[in-house]
Design a protein around this motif. Structure first.
Motif, PDB file in Angstrom:
ATOM      1  N   LEU A 188       0.853  -1.188   0.000  1.00  0.00           N
ATOM      2  CA  LEU A 188       0.000   0.000   0.000  1.00  0.00           C
ATOM      3  C   LEU A 188       0.888   1.238   0.000  1.00  0.00           C
ATOM      4  N   PRO A 189       1.035   1.911  -1.154  1.00  0.00           N
ATOM      5  CA  PRO A 189       1.760   3.186  -1.160  1.00  0.00           C
ATOM      6  C   PRO A 189       0.959   4.220  -0.363  1.00  0.00           C
ATOM      7  N   ALA A 190       1.574   4.803   0.658  1.00  0.00           N
ATOM      8  CA  ALA A 190       0.808   5.692   1.536  1.00  0.00           C
ATOM      9  C   ALA A 190       1.728   6.683   2.234  1.00  0.00           C
ATOM     10  N   ASN A 191       1.112   7.749   2.728  1.00  0.00           N
ATOM     11  CA  ASN A 191       1.844   8.703   3.554  1.00  0.00           C
ATOM     12  C   ASN A 191       0.990   9.086   4.756  1.00  0.00           C
ATOM     13  N   LYS A 192       1.666   9.610   5.759  1.00  0.00           N
ATOM     14  CA  LYS A 192       0.998   9.974   7.014  1.00  0.00           C
ATOM     15  C   LYS A 192       0.987  11.481   7.169  1.00  0.00           C
ATOM     16  N   LYS A 193      -0.147  11.994   7.656  1.00  0.00           N
ATOM     17  CA  LYS A 193      -0.269  13.408   7.968  1.00  0.00           C
ATOM     18  C   LYS A 193      -1.070  13.511   9.260  1.00  0.00           C
ATOM     19  N   GLU A 194      -0.387  13.925  10.320  1.00  0.00           N
ATOM     20  CA  GLU A 194      -0.979  13.940  11.664  1.00  0.00           C
ATOM     21  C   GLU A 194      -1.460  12.535  12.022  1.00  0.00           C
ATOM     22  N   ASN A 195      -2.748  12.359  12.302  1.00  0.00           N
ATOM     23  CA  ASN A 195      -3.251  11.033  12.680  1.00  0.00           C
ATOM     24  C   ASN A 195      -4.010  10.354  11.540  1.00  0.00           C
ATOM     25  N   SER A 196      -3.699  10.756  10.314  1.00  0.00           N
ATOM     26  CA  SER A 196      -4.388  10.188   9.160  1.00  0.00           C
ATOM     27  C   SER A 196      -3.386   9.544   8.207  1.00  0.00           C
ATOM     28  N   ILE A 197      -3.873   8.507   7.508  1.00  0.00           N
ATOM     29  CA  ILE A 197      -3.093   7.839   6.471  1.00  0.00           C
ATOM     30  C   ILE A 197      -3.794   8.069   5.133  1.00  0.00           C
ATOM     31  N   TYR A 198      -2.994   8.386   4.116  1.00  0.00           N
ATOM     32  CA  TYR A 198      -3.518   8.668   2.783  1.00  0.00           C
ATOM     33  C   TYR A 198      -2.922   7.713   1.764  1.00  0.00           C
ATOM     34  N   SER A 199      -3.764   7.234   0.822  1.00  0.00           N
ATOM     35  CA  SER A 199      -3.208   6.687  -0.407  1.00  0.00           C
ATOM     36  C   SER A 199      -2.316   7.785  -0.944  1.00  0.00           C
ATOM     37  N   HIS A 200      -1.082   7.502  -1.215  1.00  0.00           N
ATOM     38  CA  HIS A 200      -0.016   8.502  -1.263  1.00  0.00           C
ATOM     39  C   HIS A 200      -0.424   9.787  -1.973  1.00  0.00           C
ATOM     40  N   GLN A 201      -0.325  10.900  -1.244  1.00  0.00           N
ATOM     41  CA  GLN A 201      -0.751  12.197  -1.779  1.00  0.00           C
ATOM     42  C   GLN A 201       0.196  12.737  -2.850  1.00  0.00           C
ATOM     43  N   GLY A 202       1.375  12.146  -2.957  1.00  0.00           N
ATOM     44  CA  GLY A 202       2.312  12.574  -3.970  1.00  0.00           C
ATOM     45  C   GLY A 202       2.155  11.860  -5.292  1.00  0.00           C
ATOM     46  N   LEU A 203       1.154  10.982  -5.390  1.00  0.00           N
ATOM     47  CA  LEU A 203       0.912  10.209  -6.607  1.00  0.00           C
ATOM     48  C   LEU A 203      -0.438  10.579  -7.204  1.00  0.00           C
ATOM     49  N   THR A 204      -0.541  10.492  -8.511  1.00  0.00           N
ATOM     50  CA  THR A 204      -1.791  10.807  -9.200  1.00  0.00           C
ATOM     51  C   THR A 204      -2.908   9.866  -8.762  1.00  0.00           C
ATOM     52  N   TYR A 205      -2.561   8.621  -8.517  1.00  0.00           N
ATOM     53  CA  TYR A 205      -3.527   7.615  -8.084  1.00  0.00           C
ATOM     54  C   TYR A 205      -2.816   6.662  -7.135  1.00  0.00           C
ATOM     55  N   GLY A 206      -3.578   5.807  -6.482  1.00  0.00           N
ATOM     56  CA  GLY A 206      -2.967   4.913  -5.496  1.00  0.00           C
ATOM     57  C   GLY A 206      -3.763   3.642  -5.335  1.00  0.00           C
ATOM     58  N   GLY A 207      -3.969   3.256  -4.095  1.00  0.00           N
ATOM     59  CA  GLY A 207      -4.734   2.059  -3.820  1.00  0.00           C
ATOM     60  C   GLY A 207      -3.868   0.889  -3.412  1.00  0.00           C
ATOM     61  N   LEU A 208      -4.523  -0.193  -3.050  1.00  0.00           N
ATOM     62  CA  LEU A 208      -3.830  -1.420  -2.678  1.00  0.00           C
ATOM     63  C   LEU A 208      -3.319  -2.111  -3.933  1.00  0.00           C
ATOM     64  N   VAL A 209      -2.046  -2.472  -3.926  1.00  0.00           N
ATOM     65  CA  VAL A 209      -1.428  -3.180  -5.042  1.00  0.00           C
ATOM     66  C   VAL A 209      -1.241  -4.624  -4.612  1.00  0.00           C
ATOM     67  N   PHE A 210      -1.761  -5.569  -5.411  1.00  0.00           N
ATOM     68  CA  PHE A 210      -1.731  -6.948  -4.944  1.00  0.00           C
ATOM     69  C   PHE A 210      -1.446  -7.942  -6.055  1.00  0.00           C
TER      70      PHE A 210
END
Length: 316
Positions: free
Chosen positions: A60-82
């Motif tokens: 899961l490409p992701a980043n953290k901001k305070e107490n939240s996790i985001y599908s990476h905000q630096g990417l156009t799209y994200g999601g679970l890769v499997f």
């Protein structure tokens, strides 16, 4: 007993992560660590690896901001890769393992941004359903415009009329290695003039990414009498061509050079067997929520609307 274990990515996982990207069901080069980390100073990485015993099954490409996790905000799209070997039921179990891990790490909110549906013809929406069943809400939608290259092209008559006229204006389409002409002479000044904004990528960053991914990132420019008047920066994946940037000078507007370039590239990549030409979103902060001019332009180039959904899940 939960048979999946979740761990946070660290640099020792670099090769494991990238090897997984190569064989995953629903990955693109944007998920490679060399792409994700070009702007690592802007985001606190919180990417996850999910294992079944010792076998890596998902990331899961992701980043953290305070107490939240985001599908990476630096990417156009994200999601679970499997892995393609996972069925929907196993994907559901992996989601529950991720949510448990987030809860144990004091995460309050999970923001999930899946990759648009047209990127993977074999399907990629398992997690959307399971998120919904666990209380995720659709936080927002964006209209993503894309042309289906598997179907007959539906470029408007007016665009084609101008295209045939423009063909006689002695314009040259150049695939070039150097991004400076487009960035310096077209993209940056036009974005500043029209929107008071800068490109997401600096010319140094896009050059670095081009060096890392020479087969995926390409620059096509239109010249008239050796003067650059329009350009499109392409992100190429297995099935989809995405116009990451497209801009034209004032002189290029007069000759409709950007449409000329788009139509040429649409035909070029249709011949190459790509499935979709992704022209990006048309959302805007106004009453209607979209830029009507951009919407019309992209529809006249043969695009249809594919929704880009954004989910929000409170971790309980």
């Amino acid at each position: 007993m939960n048979k999946y274990t979740v761990k946070k990515y660290d640099q020792n996982d670099y090769k494991l992560w990238n090897d997984f990207i190569v064989q995953a069901k629903n990955a693109t080069f944007l998920f490679h660590r060399d792409f994700m980390e070009y702007h690592q100073d802007r985001f606190e990485d919180f990417s996850l690896l999910i294992f079944e015993e010792e076998k890596l099954r998902a990331i899961l490409p992701a980043n953290k901001k305070e107490n939240s996790i985001y599908s990476h905000q630096g990417l156009t799209y994200g999601g679970l890769v499997f892995s393609s070997k996972l069925n929907a039921e196993k994907t559901e179990s992996i989601l529950d393992s991720i949510l448990l891990f987030l809860k144990e790490n004091a995460i309050i909110t999970f923001y999930y941004k899946p990759i648009p549906i047209f990127y993977f013809p074999e399907g990629n929406q398992e997690l959307d359903f399971f998120l919904f069943k666990r209380g995720a809400v659709l936080e927002r939608k964006e209209m993503n415009l894309a042309a289906n290259l598997n179907s007959p092209l539906k470029i408007s008559k007016s665009k084609l009329k101008h295209f045939r006229r423009i063909e006689n204006l002695d314009l040259d389409i150049i695939e070039e290695e150097d991004f400076k002409p487009f960035w310096n002479e077209v993209l940056e000044p036009r974005l500043l003039e029209k929107f008071n904004e800068k490109p997401v990528h600096s010319k140094e960053e896009i050059a670095l990414l081009k060096e890392r991914f020479p087969k995926n990132i390409k620059q096509f420019s239109v010249y008239q009498n050796d003067e650059i008047i329009a350009g499109i920066t392409i992100f190429e994946t297995q099935n989809v061509i995405k116009s990451q940037y497209g801009a034209t000078s004032k002189k290029g507007e007069e000759t409709r050079a950007l449409d000329f370039l788009f139509i040429n590239l649409i035909h070029r990549y249709k011949r190459k067997g790509k499935h979709f030409f992704d022209m990006g979103i048309v959302n805007e902060e106004n009453k209607s929520g979209y830029h009507s001019g951009l919407l019309k332009q992209k529809e006249e180039l043969g695009c249809k609307v594919y929704n880009q959904d954004f989910y929000k899940l409170d971790i309980k």
